[in-house]
Design a protein around this motif. Sequence first.
Motif, PDB file in Angstrom:
ATOM      1  N   UNK A  27       0.839  -1.193   0.000  1.00 41.81           N
ATOM      2  CA  UNK A  27       0.000   0.000   0.000  1.00 41.81           C
ATOM      3  C   UNK A  27       0.874   1.243   0.000  1.00 41.81           C
ATOM      4  N   UNK A  28       0.768   2.032  -1.077  1.00 38.39           N
ATOM      5  CA  UNK A  28       1.491   3.296  -1.160  1.00 38.39           C
ATOM      6  C   UNK A  28       2.989   3.160  -1.052  1.00 38.39           C
ATOM      7  N   UNK A  29       3.551   2.099  -1.623  1.00 41.20           N
ATOM      8  CA  UNK A  29       4.975   1.811  -1.448  1.00 41.20           C
ATOM      9  C   UNK A  29       5.829   2.688  -2.357  1.00 41.20           C
ATOM     10  N   UNK A  76      10.560   3.338   1.538  1.00 38.45           N
ATOM     11  CA  UNK A  76      10.722   4.686   2.088  1.00 38.45           C
ATOM     12  C   UNK A  76       9.381   5.215   2.575  1.00 38.45           C
ATOM     13  N   UNK A  77       8.334   4.828   1.878  1.00 43.11           N
ATOM     14  CA  UNK A  77       6.979   5.193   2.275  1.00 43.11           C
ATOM     15  C   UNK A  77       6.076   3.986   2.045  1.00 43.11           C
ATOM     16  N   UNK A  78       4.937   3.970   2.745  1.00 40.69           N
ATOM     17  CA  UNK A  78       3.984   2.891   2.575  1.00 40.69           C
ATOM     18  C   UNK A  78       4.359   1.660   3.374  1.00 40.69           C
ATOM     19  N   UNK A  79       3.636   0.585   3.124  1.00 38.90           N
ATOM     20  CA  UNK A  79       3.880  -0.636   3.871  1.00 38.90           C
ATOM     21  C   UNK A  79       3.626  -1.866   3.019  1.00 38.90           C
ATOM     22  N   UNK A  80       4.296  -2.949   3.407  1.00 35.15           N
ATOM     23  CA  UNK A  80       4.132  -4.253   2.774  1.00 35.15           C
ATOM     24  C   UNK A  80       3.717  -5.229   3.851  1.00 35.15           C
ATOM     25  N   UNK A  81       2.660  -5.998   3.581  1.00 38.67           N
ATOM     26  CA  UNK A  81       2.156  -6.984   4.534  1.00 38.67           C
ATOM     27  C   UNK A  81       2.271  -8.374   3.924  1.00 38.67           C
ATOM     28  N   UNK A  82       3.041  -9.236   4.592  1.00 43.76           N
ATOM     29  CA  UNK A  82       3.150 -10.638   4.202  1.00 43.76           C
ATOM     30  C   UNK A  82       2.779 -11.472   5.419  1.00 43.76           C
ATOM     31  N   UNK A  83       1.797 -12.359   5.311  1.00 47.09           N
ATOM     32  CA  UNK A  83       1.439 -13.180   6.472  1.00 47.09           C
ATOM     33  C   UNK A  83       2.539 -14.175   6.798  1.00 47.09           C
ATOM     34  N   UNK A  84       2.528 -14.668   8.002  1.00 49.54           N
ATOM     35  CA  UNK A  84       3.511 -15.666   8.414  1.00 49.54           C
ATOM     36  C   UNK A  84       3.244 -16.987   7.704  1.00 49.54           C
ATOM     37  N   UNK A  85       4.214 -17.899   7.809  1.00 47.43           N
ATOM     38  CA  UNK A  85       4.016 -19.234   7.272  1.00 47.43           C
ATOM     39  C   UNK A  85       2.860 -19.938   7.957  1.00 47.43           C
ATOM     40  N   UNK A  86       2.400 -20.999   7.353  1.00 45.38           N
ATOM     41  CA  UNK A  86       1.244 -21.705   7.909  1.00 45.38           C
ATOM     42  C   UNK A  86       1.565 -22.419   9.213  1.00 45.38           C
ATOM     43  N   UNK A  87       2.813 -22.784   9.428  1.00 47.64           N
ATOM     44  CA  UNK A  87       3.219 -23.519  10.628  1.00 47.64           C
ATOM     45  C   UNK A  87       4.721 -23.350  10.797  1.00 47.64           C
ATOM     46  N   UNK A  88       5.277 -24.021  11.815  1.00 43.47           N
ATOM     47  CA  UNK A  88       6.705 -23.854  12.062  1.00 43.47           C
ATOM     48  C   UNK A  88       7.570 -24.702  11.131  1.00 43.47           C
ATOM     49  N   UNK A  89       6.949 -25.423  10.176  1.00 45.79           N
ATOM     50  CA  UNK A  89       7.755 -26.159   9.211  1.00 45.79           C
ATOM     51  C   UNK A  89       7.536 -25.649   7.781  1.00 45.79           C
ATOM     52  N   UNK A  90       7.053 -24.392   7.673  1.00 43.40           N
ATOM     53  CA  UNK A  90       6.930 -23.734   6.380  1.00 43.40           C
ATOM     54  C   UNK A  90       7.487 -22.315   6.505  1.00 43.40           C
TER      55      UNK A  90
END
Length: 273
Positions: A27-29, A76-90
């Motif tokens: 968003x707005x990166x 420099x501006x905006x944000x990036x969102x990446x969800x975490x892995x599905x579990x501790x082995x991904x």
Amino acid sequence: MATLSDTPSQDDTPSRSASPSAVLRAQGVSLGFDGTTILQGVDLEVQPREFVAVVGASGVGKSTLLRALAGLIAPREGQVEIPAGNSDDTRAWSMVFQAPRLFPWRRVRANVELGLEGLALSRAQRRERALEPLALVGLDGYAERWPHTLSGGQQQRIGIARALAVRPRVLFMDEPFSALDAITRRRLQTELVDLRRRSEAAIVFVTHDIEEAVLLADRVLVLGGGKDDGPAGMVDVIDVALPKEERREHAGFAECVQGIEGLIGTSAADESS
């Protein structure tokens, strides 16, 4: 958002409207180095199992954007969102580079296992997990070979297998076929189309080759402008509404390619005027 064909897609890849939550959101990166902004105003959402290609002229910031989306550099501006892995082995994401970057002292399976090290897996589980993506790329019979005994195309498929081994939610690919000869490149493009049906990962794919982008992607993010007249930015996001099977032979394929070429050309002309 533009659509360069009104032909509906004929595969079973989930549509964006059927997927309630994005696996990647920007968003707005804006991005830059040493006080200079090179790319600004990027907004993008990637849905599960979606394939988004990023195209634009050289130096427009395609690979820089890819690294920002992966969290390797901060915007420099905006944000990036990446969800975490599905579990501790991904892992949430993995990346395939222009060169396969294999370790010559490790056999093929050991190279694929590299991304699994540090996850909650035993050595036996890592060895078993490495065989799954090797089978996906058609190299399960090569697990005990040394990298130097493989062709360039085979080595790059090992790099793809290594990235898939961690079962990422997003697979980033930075011009992965650019160093290959035309015949090998075309074969791997075809294999990637087939691989998509068997992988759960969304893909963000940077390429200079507009035909490659139209061949592979659900959507194409077009970047343009930049250099002396200010930072580059998004020109458009194009829906490629063509059936994935035999897409290159489809009557609308050339029209899609020419439309995106026109967007990039118009953007360059606007910036130089």
